[in-house]
Motif scaffolding. Structure first.
Motif, mmCIF file in Angstrom:
data_model
loop_
_atom_site.group_PDB
_atom_site.id
_atom_site.type_symbol
_atom_site.label_atom_id
_atom_site.label_comp_id
_atom_site.label_asym_id
_atom_site.label_seq_id
_atom_site.Cartn_x
_atom_site.Cartn_y
_atom_site.Cartn_z
ATOM 1 N N ALA A 63 -49.851 -5.404 -17.908
ATOM 2 C CA ALA A 63 -49.263 -6.729 -17.628
ATOM 3 C C ALA A 63 -49.848 -7.756 -18.603
ATOM 4 O O ALA A 63 -51.067 -7.861 -18.742
ATOM 5 C CB ALA A 63 -49.551 -7.163 -16.192
ATOM 6 N N ALA A 64 -48.939 -8.500 -19.265
ATOM 7 C CA ALA A 64 -49.379 -9.459 -20.301
ATOM 8 C C ALA A 64 -49.669 -10.840 -19.722
ATOM 9 O O ALA A 64 -49.598 -11.833 -20.438
ATOM 10 C CB ALA A 64 -48.340 -9.542 -21.409
ATOM 11 N N GLY A 65 -49.962 -10.901 -18.425
ATOM 12 C CA GLY A 65 -50.388 -12.189 -17.859
ATOM 13 C C GLY A 65 -49.421 -12.731 -16.841
ATOM 14 O O GLY A 65 -48.388 -12.117 -16.551
ATOM 15 N N ALA A 66 -49.781 -13.893 -16.306
ATOM 16 C CA ALA A 66 -48.854 -14.594 -15.418
ATOM 17 C C ALA A 66 -47.640 -14.986 -16.258
ATOM 18 O O ALA A 66 -47.732 -15.113 -17.484
ATOM 19 C CB ALA A 66 -49.527 -15.832 -14.847
ATOM 20 N N ASP A 67 -46.507 -15.173 -15.584
ATOM 21 C CA ASP A 67 -45.272 -15.505 -16.283
ATOM 22 C C ASP A 67 -45.343 -16.948 -16.785
ATOM 23 O O ASP A 67 -45.275 -17.899 -16.000
ATOM 24 C CB ASP A 67 -44.087 -15.320 -15.318
ATOM 25 C CG ASP A 67 -42.758 -15.450 -16.045
ATOM 26 O OD1 ASP A 67 -42.680 -16.228 -17.022
ATOM 27 O OD2 ASP A 67 -41.806 -14.782 -15.623
ATOM 28 N N ILE A 68 -45.491 -17.091 -18.098
ATOM 29 C CA ILE A 68 -45.705 -18.422 -18.681
ATOM 30 C C ILE A 68 -44.464 -19.301 -18.493
ATOM 31 O O ILE A 68 -44.581 -20.504 -18.231
ATOM 32 C CB ILE A 68 -46.071 -18.307 -20.184
ATOM 33 C CG1 ILE A 68 -47.392 -17.521 -20.318
ATOM 34 C CG2 ILE A 68 -46.214 -19.687 -20.826
ATOM 35 C CD1 ILE A 68 -47.782 -17.151 -21.740
ATOM 36 N N THR A 69 -43.286 -18.701 -18.567
ATOM 37 C CA THR A 69 -42.074 -19.529 -18.421
ATOM 38 C C THR A 69 -42.004 -20.125 -17.009
ATOM 39 O O THR A 69 -41.527 -21.238 -16.831
ATOM 40 C CB THR A 69 -40.788 -18.707 -18.675
ATOM 41 O OG1 THR A 69 -40.800 -17.578 -17.812
ATOM 42 C CG2 THR A 69 -40.703 -18.237 -20.106
ATOM 43 N N GLY A 108 -54.814 -12.121 -19.279
ATOM 44 C CA GLY A 108 -54.722 -13.206 -18.304
ATOM 45 C C GLY A 108 -54.652 -12.666 -16.888
ATOM 46 O O GLY A 108 -55.493 -11.869 -16.458
ATOM 47 N N GLY A 109 -53.599 -13.083 -16.163
ATOM 48 C CA GLY A 109 -53.416 -12.614 -14.784
ATOM 49 C C GLY A 109 -53.324 -11.091 -14.707
ATOM 50 O O GLY A 109 -53.689 -10.487 -13.697
ATOM 51 N N GLY A 110 -52.862 -10.455 -15.782
ATOM 52 C CA GLY A 110 -52.789 -8.988 -15.825
ATOM 53 C C GLY A 110 -54.190 -8.377 -15.852
ATOM 54 O O GLY A 110 -54.454 -7.358 -15.207
HETATM 55 N N1 CO8 Z 1 -45.168 -14.653 -19.652
HETATM 56 C C1 CO8 Z 1 -43.831 -14.640 -19.893
HETATM 57 N N2 CO8 Z 1 -43.265 -13.822 -20.822
HETATM 58 C C2 CO8 Z 1 -44.071 -13.026 -21.536
HETATM 59 C C3 CO8 Z 1 -45.458 -12.998 -21.332
HETATM 60 C C4 CO8 Z 1 -45.997 -13.860 -20.329
HETATM 61 N N3 CO8 Z 1 -47.311 -13.879 -20.035
HETATM 62 N N4 CO8 Z 1 -46.001 -12.104 -22.191
HETATM 63 C C5 CO8 Z 1 -44.974 -11.577 -22.901
HETATM 64 N N5 CO8 Z 1 -43.804 -12.127 -22.519
HETATM 65 C C6 CO8 Z 1 -42.462 -11.832 -23.018
HETATM 66 C C7 CO8 Z 1 -42.229 -12.452 -24.397
HETATM 67 O O1 CO8 Z 1 -41.863 -13.805 -24.293
HETATM 68 C C8 CO8 Z 1 -41.108 -11.562 -24.937
HETATM 69 O O2 CO8 Z 1 -39.907 -11.967 -24.335
HETATM 70 P P1 CO8 Z 1 -38.549 -12.074 -25.248
HETATM 71 O O3 CO8 Z 1 -38.306 -10.655 -25.705
HETATM 72 O O4 CO8 Z 1 -37.540 -12.584 -24.296
HETATM 73 O O5 CO8 Z 1 -38.898 -12.987 -26.377
HETATM 74 C C9 CO8 Z 1 -41.451 -10.184 -24.364
HETATM 75 O O6 CO8 Z 1 -42.341 -10.432 -23.254
HETATM 76 C C10 CO8 Z 1 -42.149 -9.278 -25.344
HETATM 77 O O7 CO8 Z 1 -43.275 -9.968 -25.837
HETATM 78 P P2 CO8 Z 1 -43.547 -10.221 -27.413
HETATM 79 O O8 CO8 Z 1 -42.274 -10.183 -28.176
HETATM 80 O O9 CO8 Z 1 -44.385 -11.449 -27.537
HETATM 81 O O10 CO8 Z 1 -44.402 -8.902 -27.732
HETATM 82 P P3 CO8 Z 1 -45.510 -8.742 -28.860
HETATM 83 O O11 CO8 Z 1 -45.840 -7.284 -28.867
HETATM 84 O O12 CO8 Z 1 -45.101 -9.374 -30.132
HETATM 85 O O13 CO8 Z 1 -46.785 -9.567 -28.308
HETATM 86 C C11 CO8 Z 1 -48.394 -10.274 -26.645
HETATM 87 C C12 CO8 Z 1 -47.438 -9.143 -27.148
HETATM 88 C C13 CO8 Z 1 -49.517 -10.477 -27.675
HETATM 89 C C14 CO8 Z 1 -48.963 -9.781 -25.331
HETATM 90 C C15 CO8 Z 1 -47.603 -11.597 -26.491
HETATM 91 O O14 CO8 Z 1 -46.437 -11.322 -25.724
HETATM 92 C C16 CO8 Z 1 -48.387 -12.659 -25.753
HETATM 93 O O15 CO8 Z 1 -49.225 -13.293 -26.357
HETATM 94 N N6 CO8 Z 1 -48.098 -12.872 -24.444
HETATM 95 C C17 CO8 Z 1 -48.724 -13.903 -23.657
HETATM 96 C C18 CO8 Z 1 -50.121 -13.484 -23.246
HETATM 97 C C19 CO8 Z 1 -50.775 -14.592 -22.451
HETATM 98 O O16 CO8 Z 1 -51.001 -15.671 -22.930
HETATM 99 N N7 CO8 Z 1 -51.157 -14.271 -21.197
HETATM 100 C C20 CO8 Z 1 -51.816 -15.198 -20.312
HETATM 101 C C21 CO8 Z 1 -50.835 -15.982 -19.523
HETATM 102 S S1 CO8 Z 1 -51.594 -17.268 -18.560
HETATM 103 C C22 CO8 Z 1 -52.215 -16.460 -17.200
HETATM 104 O O17 CO8 Z 1 -52.115 -15.270 -17.082
HETATM 105 C C23 CO8 Z 1 -52.883 -17.322 -16.166
HETATM 106 C C24 CO8 Z 1 -53.314 -16.496 -14.969
HETATM 107 C C25 CO8 Z 1 -53.386 -17.345 -13.736
HETATM 108 C C26 CO8 Z 1 -53.471 -16.511 -12.456
HETATM 109 C C27 CO8 Z 1 -52.216 -15.741 -12.188
HETATM 110 C C28 CO8 Z 1 -52.308 -14.715 -11.099
HETATM 111 C C29 CO8 Z 1 -51.175 -13.749 -11.114
#
Ligand code: CO8
Length: 258
Positions: A63-69, A108-110
């Motif tokens: 899981a790449a984290g909480a859903d940022i959108t 992140g959340g993942g």
């Molecule tokens: N939220 C929403 N969408 C995401 C997320 C996310 N965290 N991670 C990936 N996606 C989506 C991308 O937007 C993309 O969607 P689309 O194809 O529609 O453009 C799809 O997944 C594939 O991702 P990438 O094209 O970016 O794939 P890459 O291989 O190029 O990159 C990464 C992979 C490095 C993992 C990159 O996707 C990334 O940086 N993701 C965000 C990671 C992040 O910042 N995580 C932390 C989020 S904040 C958080 O978790 C706070 C926790 C608070 C508690 C929550 C409890 C549950």
């Protein structure tokens, strides 16, 4: 078993299996998905036929984290009123063993979800990290606490401040994960371990889990009182009678989980 929108739930013999299932967004955890994870774990915890819970991700990642959108437009009052972490805290009250199998990203959340697992197995290519700092926020579901308890203050700060990803090798060296496997055999090896654990006397497994978590949170004195109480309690179980009788009679015990 209940049908869910964002996870898949199965049972293989006495293993309850939860698969995160939003592969198009690398299993980003939206709120409904978190509720589903908590609900499915609670159900498995109450289901006598489940002995061990295994958690992993469909597609390319854990899981790449909480859903940022979903959270991009949130404000503090909304988050406070949502009280979303109340149910998350229930994950720490699951009594059965939870084994996580991480491949790809656990960010992140993942990563926080992975850290809730009692044992973590990972593929060689797994990446762990807290990139929240790059979004100008910070972990909110236990990341600063659980990582610090595992790595100590200085190393945890370094990772949390950098937002960089650590390899599975580093995670293993710091005691964050138990084992590393090539990705093709990760789930198979995790299930094999889970089956073996499922055959141990269930009450011992449960009380050992409870006591070990007290070691993390309590003083040594308080933790030892807790351990002693659980030790005595096990002498009320049928399995204790059976385990010791079987030893004396030089045969294999037949445990019933009671
Ligand atoms: N939220 C929403 N969408 C995401 C997320 C996310 N965290 N991670 C990936 N996606 C989506 C991308 O937007 C993309 O969607 P689309 O194809 O529609 O453009 C799809 O997944 C594939 O991702 P990438 O094209 O970016 O794939 P890459 O291989 O190029 O990159 C990464 C992979 C490095 C993992 C990159 O996707 C990334 O940086 N993701 C965000 C990671 C992040 O910042 N995580 C932390 C989020 S904040 C958080 O978790 C706070 C926790 C608070 C508690 C929550 C409890 C549950």
């Amino acid at each position: 078993m209940t049908n869910y929108e964002y996870i898949q739930v199965d049972q293989e013999e006495s293993i309850g299996i939860i698969r995160l299932n939003r592969p198009k967004v690398l299993n980003a955890l939206n709120r409904k998905m978190v509720s589903e994870i908590v609900q499915s774990m609670r159900e498995m915890d109450r289901n006598d036929s489940v002995r061990v819970i295994v958690l992993y991700g469909n597609g390319k990642s854990f899981a790449a984290g909480a859903d940022i959108t979903e959270m991009a437009q949130d404000d503090s009052i909304h988050l406070e009123l949502l009280n979303q972490f109340a149910e998350w805290d229930d994950l720490a009250h699951i009594k059965k063993p939870i084994i996580g199998a991480v491949h790809g990203f656990a960010l992140g959340g993942g990563f926080e979800l992975a850290l809730v697992c009692d044992l973590l197995f990972a593929s060689e290519d797994a990446k762990f990290g807290f990139p929240e700092i790059n979004l100008a926020v910070m972990p909110g579901a236990g990341g600063t606490q659980r990582l610090t308890k595992l790595m100590g203050k200085t190393k945890a700060l370094e990772w949390l401040w950098s937002g960089e990803m650590m390899t599975a090798e580093t995670a293993e060296a710091w005691g964050i994960i138990n084992r590393r496997y090539p990705q093709e055999i990760l789930v198979e090896e995790t299930l094999k371990y889970a089956r073996n654990l499922a055959n141990k006397p269930a009450l011992s497994v449960r009380f050992i889990k409870e006591a070990v978590y007290k070691a993390v949170d309590y003083s040594l004195y308080e933790g030892m009182q807790y351990e002693r109480k659980n030790f005595s309690l096990l002498f009320s179980s049928d399995d204790q009678k059976e385990g010791m009788k079987a030893f004396v009679e030089k045969r294999k015990p037949n445990f019933k989980g009671r």
